[in-house]
Scaffold this motif. Sequence first.
Motif, short mmCIF file in Angstrom:
data_model
loop_
_atom_site.label_atom_id
_atom_site.label_comp_id
_atom_site.label_asym_id
_atom_site.label_seq_id
_atom_site.Cartn_x
_atom_site.Cartn_y
_atom_site.Cartn_z
N ALA A 171 84.14 66.36 23.44
CA ALA A 171 83.06 65.94 22.55
C ALA A 171 83.58 65.06 21.42
O ALA A 171 82.93 64.08 21.05
CB ALA A 171 82.37 67.18 21.97
N ARG A 172 84.74 65.39 20.89
CA ARG A 172 85.30 64.60 19.78
C ARG A 172 85.53 63.14 20.20
O ARG A 172 85.34 62.20 19.43
CB ARG A 172 86.61 65.23 19.30
CG ARG A 172 87.31 64.47 18.16
CD ARG A 172 88.35 63.51 18.72
NE ARG A 172 89.07 62.77 17.73
CZ ARG A 172 88.74 61.55 17.28
NH1 ARG A 172 87.63 60.97 17.71
NH2 ARG A 172 89.52 60.93 16.42
N TYR A 173 85.93 62.93 21.46
CA TYR A 173 86.20 61.57 21.94
C TYR A 173 85.03 60.96 22.70
O TYR A 173 85.18 59.93 23.36
CB TYR A 173 87.47 61.56 22.78
CG TYR A 173 88.73 61.58 21.94
CD1 TYR A 173 89.14 60.44 21.25
CD2 TYR A 173 89.48 62.74 21.82
CE1 TYR A 173 90.28 60.46 20.46
CE2 TYR A 173 90.63 62.76 21.02
CZ TYR A 173 91.01 61.62 20.35
OH TYR A 173 92.14 61.63 19.57
N GLY A 174 83.87 61.60 22.65
CA GLY A 174 82.66 60.99 23.17
C GLY A 174 82.45 61.07 24.66
O GLY A 174 81.64 60.31 25.22
N ALA A 175 83.11 62.00 25.34
CA ALA A 175 82.93 62.14 26.79
C ALA A 175 81.86 63.19 27.08
O ALA A 175 81.55 64.04 26.25
CB ALA A 175 84.24 62.53 27.45
N ALA A 176 81.33 63.15 28.29
CA ALA A 176 80.33 64.13 28.70
C ALA A 176 80.96 65.52 28.77
O ALA A 176 82.08 65.68 29.25
CB ALA A 176 79.76 63.75 30.06
N THR A 177 80.23 66.50 28.29
CA THR A 177 80.74 67.88 28.31
C THR A 177 80.05 68.74 29.36
O THR A 177 80.27 69.95 29.40
CB THR A 177 80.55 68.52 26.92
OG1 THR A 177 79.16 68.45 26.56
CG2 THR A 177 81.38 67.81 25.87
N ASP A 178 79.22 68.11 30.19
CA ASP A 178 78.51 68.87 31.22
C ASP A 178 78.80 68.37 32.62
O ASP A 178 78.13 68.75 33.57
CB ASP A 178 77.00 68.83 30.96
CG ASP A 178 76.46 67.40 30.89
OD1 ASP A 178 77.27 66.45 30.97
OD2 ASP A 178 75.23 67.24 30.76
N GLY A 179 79.83 67.51 32.76
CA GLY A 179 80.16 66.97 34.07
C GLY A 179 81.34 67.64 34.72
O GLY A 179 81.84 68.68 34.24
N ALA A 180 81.83 67.05 35.80
CA ALA A 180 82.95 67.63 36.55
C ALA A 180 84.21 67.73 35.71
O ALA A 180 85.01 68.65 35.89
CB ALA A 180 83.21 66.80 37.80
N GLU A 181 84.39 66.78 34.79
CA GLU A 181 85.58 66.78 33.95
C GLU A 181 85.74 68.07 33.18
O GLU A 181 86.85 68.56 32.96
CB GLU A 181 85.52 65.60 32.97
CG GLU A 181 86.73 65.45 32.07
CD GLU A 181 87.95 64.97 32.82
OE1 GLU A 181 89.05 65.46 32.51
OE2 GLU A 181 87.81 64.11 33.70
N ALA A 182 84.61 68.66 32.78
CA ALA A 182 84.64 69.86 31.92
C ALA A 182 84.54 71.16 32.71
O ALA A 182 84.42 72.23 32.11
CB ALA A 182 83.49 69.79 30.91
N ALA A 183 84.64 71.08 34.03
CA ALA A 183 84.37 72.27 34.86
C ALA A 183 85.32 73.42 34.55
O ALA A 183 84.88 74.59 34.47
CB ALA A 183 84.46 71.89 36.33
N VAL A 184 86.60 73.15 34.37
CA VAL A 184 87.56 74.23 34.11
C VAL A 184 87.24 74.92 32.80
O VAL A 184 87.19 76.15 32.70
CB VAL A 184 89.00 73.69 34.10
CG1 VAL A 184 89.98 74.77 33.63
CG2 VAL A 184 89.39 73.20 35.49
#
Length: 512
Positions: free
Chosen positions: A412-425
């Motif tokens: 969130a601090r760097y402006g990326a999506a927090t509900d996508g595959a990147e955040a799954a772990v």
Amino acid sequence: MLARSRDRDINIDQDLRAPAAEDRCAVIDIGSNSIRLVAYQNAGRAPLPLFNEKVMCGLGRGLASTGRLDPDGVRMALDNLVRFRGLVDAMGITQVHVLATAAVRDAVNGRDFADEVERRARFAIHIVTGEEEARLSAWGVLSGIPDADGVMGDLGGGSLELVDIHEQAAGSHATVPLGPLRLGDLAGGSMRRARTIVQRELATLPWLGQLAGRRFYAVGGSWRNLARVMMDQLGYPLPVIHHYAVPGSQAAVLLEQMVRLAKDKARRLPSVSRRRADTLPLAALVLREVLALGPPAELVFSANGLREGCLFDQLAPDERLLDPLEVGIRAIAGEGRFRFSVDRLKAFMSPILVDVAPPVRRLARAVCLLSDIAWMEHPDHRAQHAYQRALYLPATGIDHAGRAFLALAMLARYGAATDGAEAAVARRLLPEADQVIAIRVGLALRLAYTLSGGATSVLEDSRLAFDGATLTLEIGSSGLMLAGDALDRRIDALARTLAAAGRVVVTGDGRR
């Protein structure tokens, strides 16, 4: 659940001198199965490893039947200790602690081996007693998990050290000859005989019943291999050993399966080193029988043990009280682009954390420390780099849910999506309520960096205010040059995590 911790107000903004070469230290652990050299950046509260090398020598092989160190193991150990001397000299390290445990302690020729090491490698070996080994291993666990409450077990090749830990102090303790190398010799290859030996030894320790409903902290290379196997079997998403936790009842079932695992199948396990595979069922047996005496709520693995306990033992009492997470992050993250104030960042976001529990406020402060860690990365990949670094941070004082909190906040601090595959772990490891707070902390930092450009002095006369319905950013005169549409977007995004409206108000010389 997030790791429990006291909300310590540590002055992390004080000047911390960059470790010089003379601050570096090393610990060499001469065990029954392996010898290991670890060089550290410093010997402080959160020593950061610079170099780590292990050699499987098997000094304790056959000790139960011969009473002597294995001749081949002695030759290999001496050769590698001479090499270790060359390494620490090349690194400029003069502070070297050399600890020998059960095999050297119990062998009739252990003292002769220590004298030969001193002659050839110029290392003075400290042969630790069983009681001292238990105490140092307990210190090691407490150095990395300050709120540990339960029983610590450190399984070496020749012995098992057990210590009851409560309120940052060691209580009942014992050393028993149940290391896999020694146990294998005594049992003659029979798992049934090995179980009888383990049960007989543990029956002399009635205080182990105090483990019931608490936590068991597992230390040692053999048990770290068990942790890796459990992660594989459970499909666990974060392969970090330190503070990996498994419910006690689930651990008991998995351990019994490993006890019955044939050696050829153990050797094929991808997560187990070939040198550890043969002793894996015995290591599982010992742990299974310990847990059976006082079924714990949780089995927790600790990467810290004897070596870290040796360094922790030498700290002043006030240094031991420092938070290893904060000290460790400062050493890893450094000062960022500009000398920024962590206290100012935390004060800026404090209005949106009023009802947050102390352990989560501690994590929010840790996120502030990490908040500029990816500034040198390519702009398109900063969020991903920051996320991965937070998940795999080489720091202690944090559990896996805490790592997930830091990682999600950094997205969130760097402006990326927090509900996508990147955040799954991160989302799998962190309760949903804490996910919201982590995202809120990250968005608050994104707002703060947009306003200040990373120079946090700009935040001195700007603040957030929240009345339950509206989140207001009040900008003082020092922030006027950075005001603009980006701030409107940032405040709106942050306000949505509070189910509120957002607005920007200029309180300095300007119009809004």
